[in-house]
Design a protein around this motif. Structure first.
Motif, short mmCIF file in Angstrom:
data_model
loop_
_atom_site.label_atom_id
_atom_site.label_comp_id
_atom_site.label_asym_id
_atom_site.label_seq_id
_atom_site.Cartn_x
_atom_site.Cartn_y
_atom_site.Cartn_z
N ALA A 48 33.47 6.23 42.09
CA ALA A 48 34.05 4.83 41.31
C ALA A 48 35.27 4.37 42.03
CB ALA A 48 34.43 5.00 39.90
N TYR A 59 30.90 1.18 40.54
CA TYR A 59 30.49 2.56 40.51
C TYR A 59 29.27 2.75 41.27
CZ TYR A 59 33.21 1.98 36.06
OH TYR A 59 34.01 2.04 35.23
N LYS A 64 26.67 5.47 36.57
CA LYS A 64 26.95 4.35 36.00
C LYS A 64 26.46 4.11 34.45
CE LYS A 64 26.24 0.86 38.94
NZ LYS A 64 25.57 -0.07 39.77
#
Length: 116
Positions: A48, A59, A64
């Protein structure tokens, strides 16, 4: 810039951890802060990133919806909130910083171990 990562540990699958990356040495408004990880026997991979200036977040697909990156301007600290942890998230996590294209400032790693 100096980066100090912390917050790793042992957690059961499905659990949560929050990693912290304390930054010092400069003003950070131009920096992009990132989290990377390296699992045993695997290459280092992007997790990230966040733009310090406006908080834009990015991300990896694998995290995610489970991980959230954030920053605290007053504390010069970037966080990685990790929820719904999976065995595959086991890795050494590193925070890093860049102004240009490449991440050229790295902190020491913090180990995250997820037990299945």
């Amino acid at each position: 810039v100096q980066l100090q990562a912390s917050g790793g540990g042992l957690v059961q699958a499905g659990g949560s951890l929050r990693l912290s990356c304390a930054a010092s040495g400069r003003t950070f408004s131009r920096y992009v802060m990132g989290w990377f990880r390296q699992a045993p026997g695997k290459e280092c991979e992007f997790v990230a990133a966040i733009y310090w200036s406006d908080g834009s977040e990015y991300y990896a697909d694998s995290v995610k919806g489970r991980f959230t990156i954030s920053r605290d301007n007053a504390k010069n600290t970037v966080y990685l909130q990790m929820n719904s942890l999976e065995f595959e998230d086991t890795a050494v996590y590193y925070c890093a910083a860049r102004v240009g294209v490449r991440y050229d400032q790295w902190g020491q790693g913090t180990l995250v171990t997820v037990s299945s």
